[in-house]
Design a protein around this motif. Structure first.
Motif, PDB file in Angstrom:
ATOM      1  N   GLU A 164      11.083 -13.080  -0.100  1.00  0.00           N
ATOM      2  CA  GLU A 164      11.447 -11.694  -0.381  1.00  0.00           C
ATOM      3  C   GLU A 164      10.235 -10.862  -0.798  1.00  0.00           C
ATOM      4  N   VAL A 165       9.427 -11.410  -1.724  1.00  0.00           N
ATOM      5  CA  VAL A 165       8.308 -10.636  -2.286  1.00  0.00           C
ATOM      6  C   VAL A 165       7.045 -11.476  -2.265  1.00  0.00           C
ATOM      7  N   VAL A 166       5.965 -10.873  -1.785  1.00  0.00           N
ATOM      8  CA  VAL A 166       4.636 -11.445  -1.949  1.00  0.00           C
ATOM      9  C   VAL A 166       3.891 -10.596  -2.976  1.00  0.00           C
ATOM     10  N   VAL A 167       3.434 -11.249  -4.029  1.00  0.00           N
ATOM     11  CA  VAL A 167       2.621 -10.608  -5.057  1.00  0.00           C
ATOM     12  C   VAL A 167       1.180 -11.019  -4.813  1.00  0.00           C
ATOM     13  N   VAL A 168       0.295 -10.049  -4.657  1.00  0.00           N
ATOM     14  CA  VAL A 168      -1.110 -10.330  -4.356  1.00  0.00           C
ATOM     15  C   VAL A 168      -1.920 -10.189  -5.638  1.00  0.00           C
ATOM     16  N   GLN A 192       6.033  -4.602   9.580  1.00  0.00           N
ATOM     17  CA  GLN A 192       6.650  -5.210  10.757  1.00  0.00           C
ATOM     18  C   GLN A 192       7.092  -4.119  11.735  1.00  0.00           C
ATOM     19  N   ALA A 193       6.982  -4.400  13.017  1.00  0.00           N
ATOM     20  CA  ALA A 193       7.409  -3.446  14.036  1.00  0.00           C
ATOM     21  C   ALA A 193       8.912  -3.564  14.268  1.00  0.00           C
ATOM     22  N   ASN A 194       9.590  -2.443  14.105  1.00  0.00           N
ATOM     23  CA  ASN A 194      11.022  -2.356  14.430  1.00  0.00           C
ATOM     24  C   ASN A 194      11.885  -3.315  13.628  1.00  0.00           C
ATOM     25  N   ARG A 195      11.465  -3.627  12.426  1.00  0.00           N
ATOM     26  CA  ARG A 195      12.276  -4.450  11.534  1.00  0.00           C
ATOM     27  C   ARG A 195      11.768  -4.249  10.115  1.00  0.00           C
ATOM     28  N   PRO A 196      12.597  -4.539   9.120  1.00  0.00           N
ATOM     29  CA  PRO A 196      12.148  -4.342   7.742  1.00  0.00           C
ATOM     30  C   PRO A 196      11.058  -5.345   7.361  1.00  0.00           C
ATOM     31  N   GLY A 197      10.275  -4.957   6.380  1.00  0.00           N
ATOM     32  CA  GLY A 197       9.347  -5.905   5.782  1.00  0.00           C
ATOM     33  C   GLY A 197       7.941  -5.864   6.351  1.00  0.00           C
ATOM     34  N   PHE A 198       7.154  -6.874   5.956  1.00  0.00           N
ATOM     35  CA  PHE A 198       5.728  -6.899   6.224  1.00  0.00           C
ATOM     36  C   PHE A 198       5.292  -8.293   6.660  1.00  0.00           C
ATOM     37  N   ASP A 252       6.186 -13.756   6.113  1.00  0.00           N
ATOM     38  CA  ASP A 252       6.989 -12.543   6.261  1.00  0.00           C
ATOM     39  C   ASP A 252       7.659 -12.251   4.927  1.00  0.00           C
ATOM     40  N   ALA A 253       7.517 -11.010   4.470  1.00  0.00           N
ATOM     41  CA  ALA A 253       8.080 -10.623   3.174  1.00  0.00           C
ATOM     42  C   ALA A 253       8.753  -9.267   3.299  1.00  0.00           C
ATOM     43  N   ARG A 254       9.835  -9.095   2.569  1.00  0.00           N
ATOM     44  CA  ARG A 254      10.518  -7.801   2.551  1.00  0.00           C
ATOM     45  C   ARG A 254       9.730  -6.795   1.712  1.00  0.00           C
ATOM     46  N   PHE A 255       9.085  -7.289   0.635  1.00  0.00           N
ATOM     47  CA  PHE A 255       8.344  -6.413  -0.269  1.00  0.00           C
ATOM     48  C   PHE A 255       6.970  -7.017  -0.552  1.00  0.00           C
ATOM     49  N   VAL A 256       5.997  -6.141  -0.834  1.00  0.00           N
ATOM     50  CA  VAL A 256       4.650  -6.573  -1.212  1.00  0.00           C
ATOM     51  C   VAL A 256       4.234  -5.816  -2.465  1.00  0.00           C
ATOM     52  N   VAL A 257       3.739  -6.564  -3.461  1.00  0.00           N
ATOM     53  CA  VAL A 257       3.242  -5.955  -4.698  1.00  0.00           C
ATOM     54  C   VAL A 257       1.742  -6.205  -4.784  1.00  0.00           C
ATOM     55  N   HIS A 287       4.296   5.462  -1.634  1.00  0.00           N
ATOM     56  CA  HIS A 287       4.886   6.316  -0.612  1.00  0.00           C
ATOM     57  C   HIS A 287       5.409   5.493   0.565  1.00  0.00           C
ATOM     58  N   GLU A 288       4.881   4.293   0.738  1.00  0.00           N
ATOM     59  CA  GLU A 288       5.338   3.386   1.805  1.00  0.00           C
ATOM     60  C   GLU A 288       6.463   2.522   1.242  1.00  0.00           C
ATOM     61  N   PRO A 289       7.698   2.699   1.695  1.00  0.00           N
ATOM     62  CA  PRO A 289       8.803   1.896   1.150  1.00  0.00           C
ATOM     63  C   PRO A 289       8.512   0.402   1.272  1.00  0.00           C
ATOM     64  N   GLY A 290       8.721  -0.299   0.164  1.00  0.00           N
ATOM     65  CA  GLY A 290       8.501  -1.733   0.138  1.00  0.00           C
ATOM     66  C   GLY A 290       7.153  -2.161  -0.395  1.00  0.00           C
ATOM     67  N   VAL A 291       6.245  -1.204  -0.611  1.00  0.00           N
ATOM     68  CA  VAL A 291       4.923  -1.507  -1.162  1.00  0.00           C
ATOM     69  C   VAL A 291       4.858  -0.989  -2.595  1.00  0.00           C
ATOM     70  N   TYR A 292       4.337  -1.829  -3.489  1.00  0.00           N
ATOM     71  CA  TYR A 292       4.265  -1.479  -4.907  1.00  0.00           C
ATOM     72  C   TYR A 292       2.871  -1.794  -5.452  1.00  0.00           C
ATOM     73  N   PHE A 293       2.523  -1.108  -6.537  1.00  0.00           N
ATOM     74  CA  PHE A 293       1.272  -1.353  -7.237  1.00  0.00           C
ATOM     75  C   PHE A 293       1.572  -1.624  -8.709  1.00  0.00           C
ATOM     76  N   VAL A 294       0.826  -2.543  -9.287  1.00  0.00           N
ATOM     77  CA  VAL A 294       0.938  -2.795 -10.717  1.00  0.00           C
ATOM     78  C   VAL A 294      -0.442  -3.179 -11.234  1.00  0.00           C
ATOM     79  N   GLY A 295      -0.725  -2.794 -12.494  1.00  0.00           N
ATOM     80  CA  GLY A 295      -2.003  -3.133 -13.104  1.00  0.00           C
ATOM     81  C   GLY A 295      -3.032  -2.026 -13.069  1.00  0.00           C
ATOM     82  N   LEU A 296      -2.653  -0.819 -12.621  1.00  0.00           N
ATOM     83  CA  LEU A 296      -3.602   0.294 -12.533  1.00  0.00           C
ATOM     84  C   LEU A 296      -3.553   1.152 -13.792  1.00  0.00           C
TER      85      LEU A 296
END
Length: 428
Positions: free
Chosen positions: A7-11, A108-114, A124-129, A370-379
């Protein structure tokens, strides 16, 4: 084909990534945390040897674990901070994978996620942090050419005085890193010049309370935007040697020569802006304003905290402030090293998302991009002034985990069978 899905990849597995994992795990969200080095690596190998946390142990931690073997008011050495996050990740069972570098993230092209490409395959992940934090790419202004002095290095590459060749040292930058490095070098017997720009200079302790406590009770950690023009102003405060208020007059009395902001270089001569007195005065004004606010809070609430009138007495400006040096012949002054404590820039070259401005800075609201599914933390200033501190990162991560959980509920909805529930995102 991808090697796996989640579901989520945290980088990143620094303080932001570990906090993110705790909150995702608590809400049952499948995820992985990818770290190219070790947990909290920047605390281990990208800071000087004597670094300690700038907030006391009671304050600079996550709610679920205290620092062991330390007084609550102590300032934690960097290695123990790194060990703390490693222990915390183990405590919460964070699914951290060390030694895995993320090379690209694409929608991803024509499907949810990244699609997340890594050094060990794709996910493949639905969300990326993006939890890589603000200290990604050291910035050295292109002022002094290579070879003008034997050594130029960023503060992230400085370790101790013995690392530098004999001779005088110019330290550029008067935030916490710059003043602590300059002070350490002077105590090691070096001649030191310190280039001072605009800064905030809070008291380390006032009326038997750390400045972290004062900002808390005065509600200033919750400021959501920095004062106009102060978005990038550094904070000069130190936990070194048990913690002390940064006093530029005291640094000058100890033999450090203060100069203004570093401006230009020509034929061996470095020039400084005539702004030193103004920068010192502005820092003093912020310092005195906080003391006054603290005094008013004590009186208004009838607290039994000892008065400290001497803290309001600043003393005369040293000669290097009243008659500042505007030029420095590096060879004549014996300067063999320049340490650039000039901060960092973001580097999101791996993240291909439509959420950056023309300078490469993330565009987001409380970490929601602004990109749905992409998040930032630690800034810094992700949601408030406290976002730069360890405890602030923990609360920001909780908000983002709530947002992800809410969005998962919407995405899971199926009108035919009624599966899926929407949650109300919780603030903090």
């Amino acid at each position: 084909m991808p090697s796996e899905e989640t579901e989520v990849v945290v980088v990143g597995a620094g303080q932001a990534g570990v906090a993110m994992s705790e909150h995702l795990g608590a809400q049952g969200v499948p995820h992985v945390v990818l770290e190219r080095h070790r947990i909290a690596e920047r605390w281990r190998s990208e800071r000087w040897d004597s670094l300690v946390a700038n907030g006391p142990a009671w304050h600079d931690r996550f709610p679920g674990l205290e620092f062991s073997g330390l007084d609550a008011d102590a300032f934690v050495p960097k290695e123990q901070v790194a060990e703390y996050f490693t222990a915390y990740a183990e405590k919460i069972g964070a699914p951290v994978r060390c030694g895995v570098e993320v090379t690209s993230v694409r929608k991803q092209a024509n499907r949810p996620g990244f699609r997340v490409e890594t050094s060990e395959g794709s996910i493949d992940a639905r969300f990326v942090v993006a939890a890589t934090g603000p200290f990604q790419r050291p910035v050295i202004p292109p002022i002094v050419p290579d070879g003008a002095v034997p050594v130029q290095l960023h503060s992230s590459g400085y370790r101790n005085p013995g690392q530098l060749p004999p001779g005088a040292v110019l330290v550029v930058g008067a935030g916490s890193s710059g003043v602590q490095i300059a002070d350490e070098l002077r105590r090691a017997g070096r001649q030191v010049f310190l280039s001072v720009g605009p800064h905030d200079r809070p008291p380390r302790e006032y009326r038997e309370r750390d400045f972290c406590w004062w900002l808390g009770v005065l509600g200033r950690w919750d400021a959501q935007t920095p004062p106009q023009g102060a978005e990038h102003v550094t904070i000069a405060v130190s936990g070194a040697r048990g913690g002390h208020t940064v006093d530029f007059r005291a640094l000058a009395a100890d033999g450090i020569e203060l100069v203004g902001m570093t401006g230009s270089y020509d034929d061996g001569v470095l020039r400084f802006a005539p702004d030193l007195a103004g920068n010192i005065a502005q820092g003093d004004a912020k310092y005195l304003e906080l003391l006054q606010a603290a005094d008013e809070y004590v009186e208004r609430n009838g607290l039994d905290l000892p008065e400290e009138p001497q803290a309001h007495v600043l003393g005369p400006d040293p000669r290097c402030v009243t008659d500042p040096r505007l030029e420095l012949d590096l060879a004549a002054a014996g300067v063999t090293s320049i340490v650039w404590a000039t901060g960092f820039a973001a580097d999101y070259g791996w993240l291909e998302a439509d959420t950056f401005d023309d300078k490469g800075r993330p565009q987001h609201r409380r970490g929601v991009s602004h990109e749905p599914g992409v998040y930032f933390v630690g800034l810094p200033w992700l949601s408030r002034r406290g976002s730069s501190f360890i405890w602030g990162v923990w609360h920001d991560a909780r908000y983002i985990a709530d947002h992800i959980t809410t969005r998962r509920g919407y995405l899971a909805y199926d009108r035919a069978d009624g599966i899926g529930t929407a949650r109300t995102t919780q603030g903090n």
